[in-house]
Design a protein around this motif. Structure first.
Motif, mmCIF file in Angstrom:
data_model
loop_
_atom_site.group_PDB
_atom_site.id
_atom_site.type_symbol
_atom_site.label_atom_id
_atom_site.label_comp_id
_atom_site.label_asym_id
_atom_site.label_seq_id
_atom_site.Cartn_x
_atom_site.Cartn_y
_atom_site.Cartn_z
ATOM 1 N N ALA A 1 47.368 35.962 47.332
ATOM 2 C CA ALA A 1 46.073 36.644 47.367
ATOM 3 C C ALA A 1 46.144 37.925 48.177
ATOM 4 O O ALA A 1 45.608 38.960 47.756
ATOM 5 C CB ALA A 1 45.005 35.711 47.941
ATOM 6 N N PRO B 1 40.906 31.246 50.147
ATOM 7 C CA PRO B 1 41.745 32.375 49.707
ATOM 8 C C PRO B 1 40.984 33.694 49.556
ATOM 9 O O PRO B 1 41.554 34.772 49.767
ATOM 10 C CB PRO B 1 42.298 31.895 48.361
ATOM 11 C CG PRO B 1 42.297 30.406 48.474
ATOM 12 C CD PRO B 1 41.083 30.065 49.288
ATOM 13 N N ARG C 1 47.360 31.820 49.386
ATOM 14 C CA ARG C 1 46.837 32.876 50.263
ATOM 15 C C ARG C 1 47.813 34.050 50.376
ATOM 16 O O ARG C 1 47.394 35.208 50.460
ATOM 17 C CB ARG C 1 46.504 32.317 51.639
ATOM 18 C CG ARG C 1 47.668 31.735 52.409
ATOM 19 C CD ARG C 1 47.213 31.152 53.722
ATOM 20 N NE ARG C 1 48.348 30.730 54.527
ATOM 21 C CZ ARG C 1 48.256 30.237 55.747
ATOM 22 N NH1 ARG C 1 47.066 30.110 56.317
ATOM 23 N NH2 ARG C 1 49.327 29.883 56.430
#
Length: 644
Positions: free
Chosen positions: A116, A146, A113
């Motif tokens: 991302a 994500p 994440r």
């Protein structure tokens, strides 16, 4: 750090494991003794806690317990920083996100994440190559996969050079199985991949999602797009068939005083017979009162009726005159509106434009003009508080009361604070305004309005830092002013902390069970007479999703504040709500004075994310002559019964 460290190492749990190992070895457990022999052979008689901790450490690849503890502590600190970084990146705290990244440029390593939100496509590719299912894994904190983190990220605003990488990350996640329509089903706060990219004004991500099949309508991302001066997201949504009818998009464009967005949206309505003209007519009164002449011109060009009236019955022309929008008033007259303005209207317009000479001339020409002012007229001072301080000073000098309230129960100090009008705040405090006055809608103080406004009105003219400082120095209460659900800007956060003000507790998720003080028993008799009959029909219409039955109860000109203006629009709104997947559950029906009050729980299915809690609302249907003439929504039963 050892690769054998658990994914979520817990030092307390490791200590418990050591104690269990020690106790097992002392009991003569063969497996435990073998573990000691394997990892602590130099002391075959040592089965104390320290020896057991050494065994645990060596099993995890560490030479000693202190080194294991140091690794766990470092991992915990790193995870804490990663959580703070990701939260700042998706919660608009761009300065904090940038500071955390500068402190640890490698923060994205090992965290999908974090990679991302940064648009680190290479890191995302490596993680997905090892574990493709990570693309659809839902985290424990927000219940997001994500993709939502990527789409709600603000890193394109911090570093525009990251835009291509962010778009590539979204493609990688979609290729790995993430759905372009990923959403949490939330009401009223709907979070989806597409809405996130539009809210963040990231056209590159919006285009990737739409091309991948994202539906352009759920959650009304078009209304969010209409709030941006950058029209690329709006144009993308429209080119992919986004619905305009029945949304708040035109109102958002008008409220943002954006003639280009207004025209784009109305053009999209043209294929619907009469759609553009009807929608433009409905928006015209608000535009005349608060937008520029360019927006009014765009509405008129789309077919708006220059004689349109607002919800209060005032014509668009009168509203323009009362607001001092002379150019708009002239446009309306040129298109056929009659000059129905009064001396009071012209006086208020002069006041709001700080035209002292015109105001004084009107008072001289109309000696009784002050006595003609209604409560609604006097409440114009609330609007003045968001404008030039000269207008506010003029009106206070002419005898307008500093504590007047508008229809929402707001006083001028609330409005001045929300818009960061520090000069107006100073004027009102000097005039004796109550620093902790509460409004009727949110029960908020001016300081709470200022903290919320600092974030919601970011990018518009205003000085919220000075506003907040003025209110705090004037002795404003510090309770309930830093709302967890509506946090202030980062600058105001720092100021609040310097005064010892910390965030309020995060609001709990809406409970699925109805609070005790809001429960009513819809099975009890609703009584005879017209109201009882309407209540029973509403009950049946809601439970059976029977829009034809609902239509029979609605007055042709039924009004739903801020949503609909007639029966056809109300039915279209309910029809579209059901089509969008919303499921209403009727919890209660009761009669209150001249109205029927429905308690409803609304849910909507989620896709690829943890479902948001259901929304609890109360709708008040005012009845006149056996027909529903007005509909209003409230967040709880108390405010529904109080009609505030």
């Amino acid at each position: 750090m050892s690769d054998s460290l658990p994914e979520r190492p817990d030092l307390g749990q490791l200590r418990r494991q050591a104690k269990e190992l020690r106790d097992a070895a002392r009991r003569g457990d063969t497996a435990a003794v073998q573990r000691f022999d394997r990892h602590h052979p130099s002391r075959p008689d040592a089965t104390g806690l320290a020896a057991a901790q050494l065994v645990i450490a060596r099993e995890l690849g560490f030479a000693s317990w202190p080194r294991l503890k140091a690794a766990v502590d470092a991992h915990t600190a790193s995870c804490r920083q990663e959580r703070a970084f990701v939260a700042a990146s998706v919660e608009h705290r761009v300065r904090q996100a940038a500071d955390l990244f500068r402190a640890d440029p490698g923060i994205a390593r090992g965290s999908l994440r974090a990679a991302a939100v940064l648009g680190e496509a290479g890191a995302v590719h490596e993680i997905l190559a090892t574990d493709p299912t990570a693309a659809i894994a839902i985290d424990e904190e927000r219940g997001w996969p994500p993709l939502l983190y990527a789409c709600y990220s603000r890193w394109h605003q911090i570093d525009p050079g990251r835009v291509p990488g962010m778009a590539e990350v979204v493609r990688l996640l979609l290729d790995a199985g993430a759905g372009p329509n990923t959403n949490d089903g939330g009401r009223p706060r709907y979070r989806s991949a597409l809405r996130g990219s539009v809210e963040a004004n990231n056209p590159a991500l919006t285009e990737v999602l739409l091309d991948a099949g994202a539906h352009p309508d759920p959650g009304q991302p078009i209304a969010e797009a209409a709030r941006h001066r950058d029209h690329r997201c709006l144009e993308l949504l429209l080119s992919h068939g986004a619905r305009v009818a029945g949304t708040w998009a035109v109102g958002a464009a008008v409220g943002n005083d954006d003639p280009v967005a207004t025209a784009l949206l109305l053009t999209a309505l043209e294929p619907a017979a009469g759609g553009a003209g009807t929608t433009a007519s409905q928006a015209l009164p608000d535009a005349a009162a608060g937008a520029s002449a360019e927006v009014v011109a765009a509405l008129l060009e789309a077919g708006a009726d220059p004689r349109a009236t607002g919800a209060d019955g005032l014509s668009a022309h009168r509203l323009a005159v009362r607001a001092g929008n002379d150019a708009s008033a002239a446009l309306l007259r040129a298109c056929g509106a009659r000059d129905d303005s009064s001396a009071v209207d012209r006086f208020l317009g002069a006041c709001l434009t700080a035209d002292c000479r015109a105001a004084e001339e009107l008072l001289a020409d109309h000696p009784g003009l002050r006595d003609q002012l209604t409560d609604q007229d006097r409440a114009v001072l609330v609007d003045a508080a968001s404008r030039r301080p000269e207008a506010l000073a003029l009106m206070l000098g002419l005898g307008f009361a500093h504590d007047v309230r508008n229809d929402s129960g707001e006083q001028p100090l609330h409005t001045a604070a929300y818009h960061g009008n520090a000069a107006a705040v100073r004027l009102l405090l000097d005039a004796g305004a109550e620093v902790d006055a509460r409004d009727a809608r949110f029960d908020g103080t001016p300081l709470a309005f200022a903290t919320v406004g600092s974030a919601e009105q970011a990018g518009t003219p205003g000085d919220w830092f000075a506003t907040v400082r003025l209110l705090l120095d004037a002795g404003a209460s510090r309770e309930g002013v830093w709302l967890a659900g509506k946090p202030p800007s980062e600058e105001v956060m720092d100021l609040l902390r310097s005064y010892g003000v910390t965030p309020d507790a995060a609001p709990p998720d809406e409970a699925t069970e109805q609070p005790a003080d809001e429960r009513t028993d819809s099975a009890e008799p609703l009584g005879a007479g017209v109201l009882g009959e309407v209540a029973r029909h509403l009950d049946a219409a809601c439970r059976d999703r029977d829009l034809d039955l609902l239509a029979s109860l609605l007055h042709p000109e039924v009004h739903w504040t801020g949503v609909c203006h007639d029966r056809a629009q109300v039915l279209a709104w309910y029809r579209q709500t059901l089509a969008d997947g919303t499921t209403p559950t009727l919890d209660s029906v009761e009669i209150d004075r001249d109205a029927v009050v429905l308690g409803l729980t609304l849910t909507r299915p989620a896709e690829g994310a943890r479902p948001a809690p259901p929304q609890r609302i109360f709708q008040v249907f005012t009845v006149d002559g056996a027909q529903i003439v007005d509909i209003r929504g409230y967040p709880d039963r108390r405010s529904a019964l109080a009609r505030t």
